[in-house]
Motif scaffolding. Sequence first.
Motif, mmCIF file in Angstrom:
data_model
loop_
_atom_site.group_PDB
_atom_site.id
_atom_site.type_symbol
_atom_site.label_atom_id
_atom_site.label_comp_id
_atom_site.label_asym_id
_atom_site.label_seq_id
_atom_site.Cartn_x
_atom_site.Cartn_y
_atom_site.Cartn_z
ATOM 1 N N VAL A 249 20.731 2.524 66.613
ATOM 2 C CA VAL A 249 19.938 1.201 66.801
ATOM 3 C C VAL A 249 18.975 1.129 65.817
ATOM 4 O O VAL A 249 18.956 0.098 65.022
ATOM 5 C CB VAL A 249 18.924 1.590 68.309
ATOM 6 C CG1 VAL A 249 17.901 0.455 68.299
ATOM 7 C CG2 VAL A 249 19.824 1.624 69.573
ATOM 8 N N GLU A 250 18.274 2.139 65.180
ATOM 9 C CA GLU A 250 17.519 2.049 64.204
ATOM 10 C C GLU A 250 18.038 1.650 62.901
ATOM 11 O O GLU A 250 17.405 0.756 62.101
ATOM 12 C CB GLU A 250 16.384 3.243 64.123
ATOM 13 C CG GLU A 250 15.514 3.258 65.266
ATOM 14 C CD GLU A 250 14.510 4.752 65.117
ATOM 15 O OE1 GLU A 250 14.711 5.342 64.243
ATOM 16 O OE2 GLU A 250 13.355 4.436 65.631
ATOM 17 N N GLU A 251 19.188 2.239 62.396
ATOM 18 C CA GLU A 251 19.661 2.246 61.332
ATOM 19 C C GLU A 251 20.801 0.818 60.957
ATOM 20 O O GLU A 251 21.077 0.686 60.069
ATOM 21 C CB GLU A 251 20.338 3.546 60.716
ATOM 22 C CG GLU A 251 19.241 4.593 60.519
ATOM 23 C CD GLU A 251 18.329 4.591 59.447
ATOM 24 O OE1 GLU A 251 18.781 3.814 58.740
ATOM 25 O OE2 GLU A 251 17.014 4.772 59.763
ATOM 26 N N HIS A 252 21.409 0.718 62.178
ATOM 27 C CA HIS A 252 22.579 -0.261 62.136
ATOM 28 C C HIS A 252 22.366 -1.522 63.013
ATOM 29 O O HIS A 252 22.876 -2.505 62.695
ATOM 30 C CB HIS A 252 23.665 0.674 62.469
ATOM 31 C CG HIS A 252 24.193 1.328 61.592
ATOM 32 N ND1 HIS A 252 25.139 1.323 60.424
ATOM 33 C CD2 HIS A 252 24.283 2.834 61.755
ATOM 34 C CE1 HIS A 252 25.309 2.413 59.983
ATOM 35 N NE2 HIS A 252 24.676 3.446 60.445
ATOM 36 N N ILE A 253 21.642 -1.484 63.966
ATOM 37 C CA ILE A 253 21.454 -2.469 64.793
ATOM 38 C C ILE A 253 20.355 -3.431 64.449
ATOM 39 O O ILE A 253 20.391 -4.563 64.385
ATOM 40 C CB ILE A 253 21.339 -2.156 66.492
ATOM 41 C CG1 ILE A 253 22.743 -1.631 66.775
ATOM 42 C CG2 ILE A 253 21.206 -3.452 67.465
ATOM 43 C CD1 ILE A 253 22.710 -1.134 68.373
ATOM 44 N N LEU A 254 19.137 -2.826 64.187
ATOM 45 C CA LEU A 254 17.855 -3.412 63.929
ATOM 46 C C LEU A 254 17.706 -3.795 62.337
ATOM 47 O O LEU A 254 16.921 -4.658 62.064
ATOM 48 C CB LEU A 254 16.842 -2.731 64.465
ATOM 49 C CG LEU A 254 16.569 -2.417 65.919
ATOM 50 C CD1 LEU A 254 15.470 -1.600 66.452
ATOM 51 C CD2 LEU A 254 16.811 -3.748 66.809
ATOM 52 N N LYS A 255 18.457 -3.136 61.731
ATOM 53 C CA LYS A 255 18.294 -3.289 60.172
ATOM 54 C C LYS A 255 19.178 -4.693 59.714
ATOM 55 O O LYS A 255 19.974 -4.955 60.049
ATOM 56 C CB LYS A 255 18.832 -2.382 59.259
ATOM 57 C CG LYS A 255 17.759 -1.011 59.321
ATOM 58 C CD LYS A 255 17.945 0.118 58.171
ATOM 59 C CE LYS A 255 16.710 0.879 58.146
ATOM 60 N NZ LYS A 255 17.286 1.877 57.113
ATOM 61 N N GLU B 276 29.968 2.100 60.990
ATOM 62 C CA GLU B 276 30.027 0.888 60.021
ATOM 63 C C GLU B 276 29.632 -0.271 60.696
ATOM 64 O O GLU B 276 29.818 -0.476 61.738
ATOM 65 C CB GLU B 276 31.406 0.584 59.385
ATOM 66 C CG GLU B 276 32.050 1.631 58.723
ATOM 67 C CD GLU B 276 33.439 1.599 58.081
ATOM 68 O OE1 GLU B 276 33.768 2.181 57.261
ATOM 69 O OE2 GLU B 276 34.114 0.525 58.661
ATOM 70 N N SER B 277 28.820 -1.039 60.056
ATOM 71 C CA SER B 277 28.179 -2.288 60.418
ATOM 72 C C SER B 277 27.842 -3.413 59.464
ATOM 73 O O SER B 277 27.771 -3.217 58.075
ATOM 74 C CB SER B 277 26.688 -1.905 60.957
ATOM 75 O OG SER B 277 26.091 -1.264 60.054
ATOM 76 N N ASP B 278 27.493 -4.700 59.952
ATOM 77 C CA ASP B 278 26.985 -5.592 59.174
ATOM 78 C C ASP B 278 25.785 -6.612 60.292
ATOM 79 O O ASP B 278 25.590 -5.854 61.323
ATOM 80 C CB ASP B 278 28.009 -6.628 58.962
ATOM 81 C CG ASP B 278 29.004 -7.260 59.621
ATOM 82 O OD1 ASP B 278 28.596 -7.483 60.797
ATOM 83 O OD2 ASP B 278 29.951 -7.976 59.296
ATOM 84 N N GLU B 279 25.540 -7.607 59.711
ATOM 85 C CA GLU B 279 24.578 -8.305 60.499
ATOM 86 C C GLU B 279 25.159 -8.768 61.989
ATOM 87 O O GLU B 279 24.420 -8.949 63.102
ATOM 88 C CB GLU B 279 23.966 -9.465 60.081
ATOM 89 C CG GLU B 279 24.977 -10.608 59.568
ATOM 90 C CD GLU B 279 25.661 -10.398 58.459
ATOM 91 O OE1 GLU B 279 26.463 -11.551 57.924
ATOM 92 O OE2 GLU B 279 25.546 -9.400 57.817
ATOM 93 N N ASN B 280 26.372 -8.800 62.084
ATOM 94 C CA ASN B 280 27.030 -9.450 63.411
ATOM 95 C C ASN B 280 27.555 -8.154 64.419
ATOM 96 O O ASN B 280 27.496 -8.435 65.604
ATOM 97 C CB ASN B 280 28.038 -10.281 63.053
ATOM 98 C CG ASN B 280 27.510 -11.656 62.395
ATOM 99 O OD1 ASN B 280 26.550 -12.262 62.774
ATOM 100 N ND2 ASN B 280 28.278 -11.757 61.062
ATOM 101 N N SER B 281 27.923 -7.267 63.862
ATOM 102 C CA SER B 281 28.770 -5.946 64.623
ATOM 103 C C SER B 281 28.310 -4.845 64.033
ATOM 104 O O SER B 281 28.046 -4.413 62.645
ATOM 105 C CB SER B 281 30.159 -6.500 64.541
ATOM 106 O OG SER B 281 30.743 -6.200 63.268
#
Length: 395
Positions: A389-395, A362-367
């Motif tokens: 990284v590709e789907e949750h950190i860089l998006k 689970e993610s948003d722009e901060n975590s």
Amino acid sequence: MYDYMIIGAGIIGLNIAKNLKERFPQSKILVIEKEPEVALHSSGRNSGVLHAGFYYTANSLKAKFTKEGNIALKNFCKQRNLKINECKKVVVAIDEEELLGLEELKRRGDINGVELIWLDEKELEKLYPNIKTYKKALLCPSTATVNPKEVTKEFAKVIEELGIQLILDCKYLGSYNNIVKTSQGDFEAKKVINCAGLYADKIARDFGFSKDYVIIPFKGIYLKDKNNISNLATNVYPVPDLKNPFLGVHYTLTVDNESKIGPTAIPAFWRENYQGFDNFSFSEFFEILFYEAKLFITNAFSFRKLAFSEIKKYNLNYFKNLAMKLTKNMNHEGYNSWSTPGIRAQLLNKNTLELVQDFVVESDENSVHVLNAVSPAFTSSIPFANWVVEEHILK
């Protein structure tokens, strides 16, 4: 101010750090780990089996990453001169019903592009005289074993070689506005990535995530034959119950040629419930007992049967007899000592009372929060980290 801060230096956290640094060499990355060294929990306490990827349904993340991860980790071990035992795996059946299970595994393997070879009883006996099956067995040539502690420690070396800061003995205490409070001071990062394993759900809640989930720990231990008196030559697995995430009692051949029977999947009562009252926590005990009682009362996913059958495994003869259904004329005298216990950080959906089988992030722009990185997360770690990284950190 860091660009990325990763909580937890297990194999997933280390690989996410490595992936980010290789993409962005100028980025400032911090990895914190609460223990004095890496690989003291799941990453260093698992079986070390590099799975092939034929257990999982084709649309699952596990299917996607296990096959790729098997190849990637083998390459990593060879590049870094780490030990690897390419000992293969045989999956056997005991009756007609399990034969149907083997057919399903072969179908999944074919869809996932994993090589599986049918063996009849004579072919099996010629290759592995001590293994028995009903009519047919499946041979998986790509399964191998490594030393999980050695591999995880090597990834820690790699990230430090890349210039990533790794702080040990640094316990997460809380967070506010992407400032993470730790036992070694406060750190600020543009993005926080939670790879805390057994505590991932608790940390995620501080950021407003994991609302539907809680981690329920299951203890896994093996019986060891240190000198391989049994002359085990390959990994031997039963047909698993595909409705739950455990693979059943099996034989594992380690990278050092020890043989093991196991593991158990005993419900634990706190998150680091390895031995006795080590790491006991009242709050964890009451939270986990609440959910385990709920599972027992509702008998979700046949939890009662699972709990009773797992507790019986503390009886050595009962435990050995479960494994002996898969073999014949094998000397089991050497299986006389317990391995180091491991804890599986298994995610439970609080609403449906189902054990979550696939990876969950689970993610948003901060975590970003890696909530369910259960087996075969070790095997899948390199491609799984890339996907995070590709789907949750860089998006």
